[in-house]
Design an enzyme around this catalytic site. Structure first.
Site, PDB file in Angstrom:
ATOM      1  N   HIS A   9      36.474 -35.382 105.256  1.00 39.45           N
ATOM      2  CA  HIS A   9      35.781 -34.216 105.801  1.00 39.45           C
ATOM      3  C   HIS A   9      34.317 -34.522 106.125  1.00 39.45           C
ATOM      4  CE1 HIS A   9      33.478 -33.554 102.098  1.00 39.45           C
ATOM      5  NE2 HIS A   9      34.593 -33.828 101.440  1.00 39.45           N
ATOM      6  N   GLN A  11      30.179 -33.817 106.280  1.00 38.34           N
ATOM      7  CA  GLN A  11      29.247 -33.542 105.179  1.00 38.34           C
ATOM      8  C   GLN A  11      29.365 -32.081 104.734  1.00 38.34           C
ATOM      9  OE1 GLN A  11      24.987 -32.643 105.730  1.00 38.34           O
ATOM     10  NE2 GLN A  11      24.568 -34.591 104.695  1.00 38.34           N
ATOM     11  N   LEU A  13      28.050 -28.794 102.115  1.00 42.37           N
ATOM     12  CA  LEU A  13      26.776 -28.267 101.616  1.00 42.37           C
ATOM     13  C   LEU A  13      26.373 -28.943 100.314  1.00 42.37           C
ATOM     14  CD1 LEU A  13      27.403 -24.508 102.424  1.00 42.37           C
ATOM     15  CD2 LEU A  13      25.738 -26.001 103.545  1.00 42.37           C
ATOM     16  N   ASN A  15      27.432 -32.036  99.372  1.00 45.27           N
ATOM     17  CA  ASN A  15      27.033 -33.409  99.713  1.00 45.27           C
ATOM     18  C   ASN A  15      25.543 -33.421 100.037  1.00 45.27           C
ATOM     19  OD1 ASN A  15      30.070 -34.062 101.588  1.00 45.27           O
ATOM     20  ND2 ASN A  15      29.628 -34.644  99.486  1.00 45.27           N
ATOM     21  N   GLU A  87      40.307 -33.165  96.505  1.00 41.94           N
ATOM     22  CA  GLU A  87      39.404 -34.166  95.941  1.00 41.94           C
ATOM     23  C   GLU A  87      39.715 -34.363  94.458  1.00 41.94           C
ATOM     24  OE1 GLU A  87      37.776 -36.764  95.693  1.00 41.94           O
ATOM     25  OE2 GLU A  87      35.939 -36.371  96.825  1.00 41.94           O
TER      26      GLU A  87
END
Length: 245
Positions: A9, A11, A13, A15, A87
């Site tokens: 995915h 970037q 928020l 990250n 994730e």
């Protein structure tokens, strides 16, 4: 020859804020939205098309996939969402700033939690407000299936279970497949496909929203793999420019 496209995915928020994200459902940043649009444009320019798409149940991966397919004029492609493509669950670290966590626990300990394959971070407790078990997207999970924390080995186990049951059969039947997922999910798949050692996967990083293409034989063994750019294949050994680890 079979082609599989993997994409992390854009970037998010968190990250951007340098936070541990895990299963927290954080959206894309403005940069992430732009990265996803660029990924779709790259795939379209290079002549790619898809029959079926897979993603997690987290909006940053879902939105990335939607944008990619929209840019390719492939909004009609069936999309399958599954928590097994989520994730890695970062347990009690979820939401914490990575630099502040390193100051609290030490850089070496945080590096072990992040990069080792078999060490789990501290677990969430069931009374923690970050505990996601009651989220309706996970209603099909039994309590024992729901993670309170994960190491990469745990993540790999669920990812490969879904790969073997759902994705691999589609590839073997000739379907063109794209998977929009997460850094550690894709690391797990790459580890399996390339038969990487534990040491090899520790140093493996996946850039955000740059298409990673695997060319596979009829038994789904890799022939080669490469990243894509607007100019075609990225030369072996060159790291794409925009990276969010």
């Amino acid at each position: 020859m079979i082609k599989l496209v993997l994409i992390r995915h854009g970037q998010s928020l968190w990250n951007l804020e340098n936070r541990f994200t895990g299963w927290t459902d954080v959206d894309l940043s403005e940069k992430g939205l732009s990265e996803a649009r660029e990924a779709g444009a790259i795939l379209k320019k290079n002549g790619y098309t898809f029959d079926v798409a897979y993603t997690s149940v987290l909006k940053r991966a879902i939105r990335t996939l939607w944008i990619v397919l929209h840019e390719m004029d492939l909004a009609w492609v069936p999309v399958h969402k599954c928590w097994k493509l989520n994730e890695r669950h970062y347990g009690a670290l979820q939401g914490l700033n990575k630099d502040e966590t390193a100051q609290k626990y030490g850089e070496e300990q945080v590096h072990i939690w992040r990069r080792s394959i078999d060490v789990r971070p501290p677990a969430l407790t069931e009374d923690d407000p970050r505990y996601e078990m009651n989220d309706p997207r996970y209603k099909a999970l039994k309590k024992g299936e729901f993670p309170l924390t994960e190491c990469l080995v745990d993540t790999e186990k669920r990812v490969l279970a879904y790969w073997h049951s759902e994705i691999a059969p589609k590839l073997k039947n000739g379907n063109k497949v794209i998977i929009s997922s997460h850094g550690n999910t894709i690391r797990s798949l790459v580890k399996y496909l390339d038969n990487l050692s534990s040491d090899g996967v520790v140093s493996l990083n996946i850039p955000t929203s740059i298409p990673l293409v695997y060319e596979l034989d009829e038994n789904l063994r890799p022939i080669r793999h490469y990243y894509l750019s607007m100019d075609g294949e990225v030369p072996e050994g060159e790291i794409p420019k925009h990276i969010t680890f």
